[in-house]
Design a protein around this motif. Structure first.
Motif, PDB file in Angstrom:
ATOM      1  N   ILE A  97       0.847  -1.201   0.000  1.00 54.76           N
ATOM      2  CA  ILE A  97       0.000   0.000   0.000  1.00 54.76           C
ATOM      3  C   ILE A  97       0.878   1.245   0.000  1.00 54.76           C
ATOM      4  N   ALA A  98       1.915   1.257   0.831  1.00 50.90           N
ATOM      5  CA  ALA A  98       2.808   2.416   0.927  1.00 50.90           C
ATOM      6  C   ALA A  98       3.540   2.666  -0.395  1.00 50.90           C
ATOM      7  N   ASP A  99       3.906   1.608  -1.100  1.00 51.82           N
ATOM      8  CA  ASP A  99       4.592   1.770  -2.382  1.00 51.82           C
ATOM      9  C   ASP A  99       3.733   2.520  -3.398  1.00 51.82           C
ATOM     10  N   VAL A 100       2.437   2.245  -3.371  1.00 47.99           N
ATOM     11  CA  VAL A 100       1.523   2.872  -4.323  1.00 47.99           C
ATOM     12  C   VAL A 100       1.066   4.257  -3.845  1.00 47.99           C
ATOM     13  N   HIS A 101       0.993   4.437  -2.535  1.00 50.85           N
ATOM     14  CA  HIS A 101       0.440   5.679  -1.965  1.00 50.85           C
ATOM     15  C   HIS A 101       1.468   6.361  -1.053  1.00 50.85           C
ATOM     16  N   GLN A 102       2.662   6.613  -1.587  1.00 55.56           N
ATOM     17  CA  GLN A 102       3.762   7.161  -0.811  1.00 55.56           C
ATOM     18  C   GLN A 102       3.455   8.511  -0.176  1.00 55.56           C
TER      19      GLN A 102
END
Length: 112
Positions: A97-102
């Motif tokens: 999730i963090a990779d897509v929504h940094q």
């Protein structure tokens, strides 16, 4: 921004995680980042309770925006392994999730 800090112990096992903040990626009730992070973390805590019969130590604010969980001591080796597998899966999901929504969340790994 949501910040998740995952702390490992000296045996390279997950000892705890602390999640703080709000993603603010959309209007209240429509924030997909918040919904995803909440589903993954709370789902993991519920899975540990239901599948492993472990009451993971939690602290959470009523208003949201904070969840701290710590793996309890005294688990059998098999149960400890099962809890670790669920937590590792949670970390992988949160990192995805963090990779897509940094711009809205980070995952920090603390290996002491």
């Amino acid at each position: 921004m949501i910040r998740v800090c995952v702390q490992y112990n000296e045996y390279d096992a997950i000892a705890s995680f602390d999640m703080r903040g709000h993603a603010e990626a959309g209007p209240h009730g429509q924030d997909i980042v918040c919904a995803g992070v909440s589903a993954v973390t709370i789902g993991t805590v519920n899975a540990i309770h239901t599948l492993c019969d472990v009451d993971i130590v939690t602290d959470m604010t009523d208003a949201g925006g904070h969840l701290m969980c710590r793996v309890p001591e005294g688990l059998t080796p098999r149960t400890y392994e099962d809890v670790q597998l669920l937590l590792k899966s949670m970390v992988l999901s949160l990192q995805a999730i963090a990779d897509v929504h940094q711009a809205y969340m980070t995952v920090e790994i603390d290996r002491r």
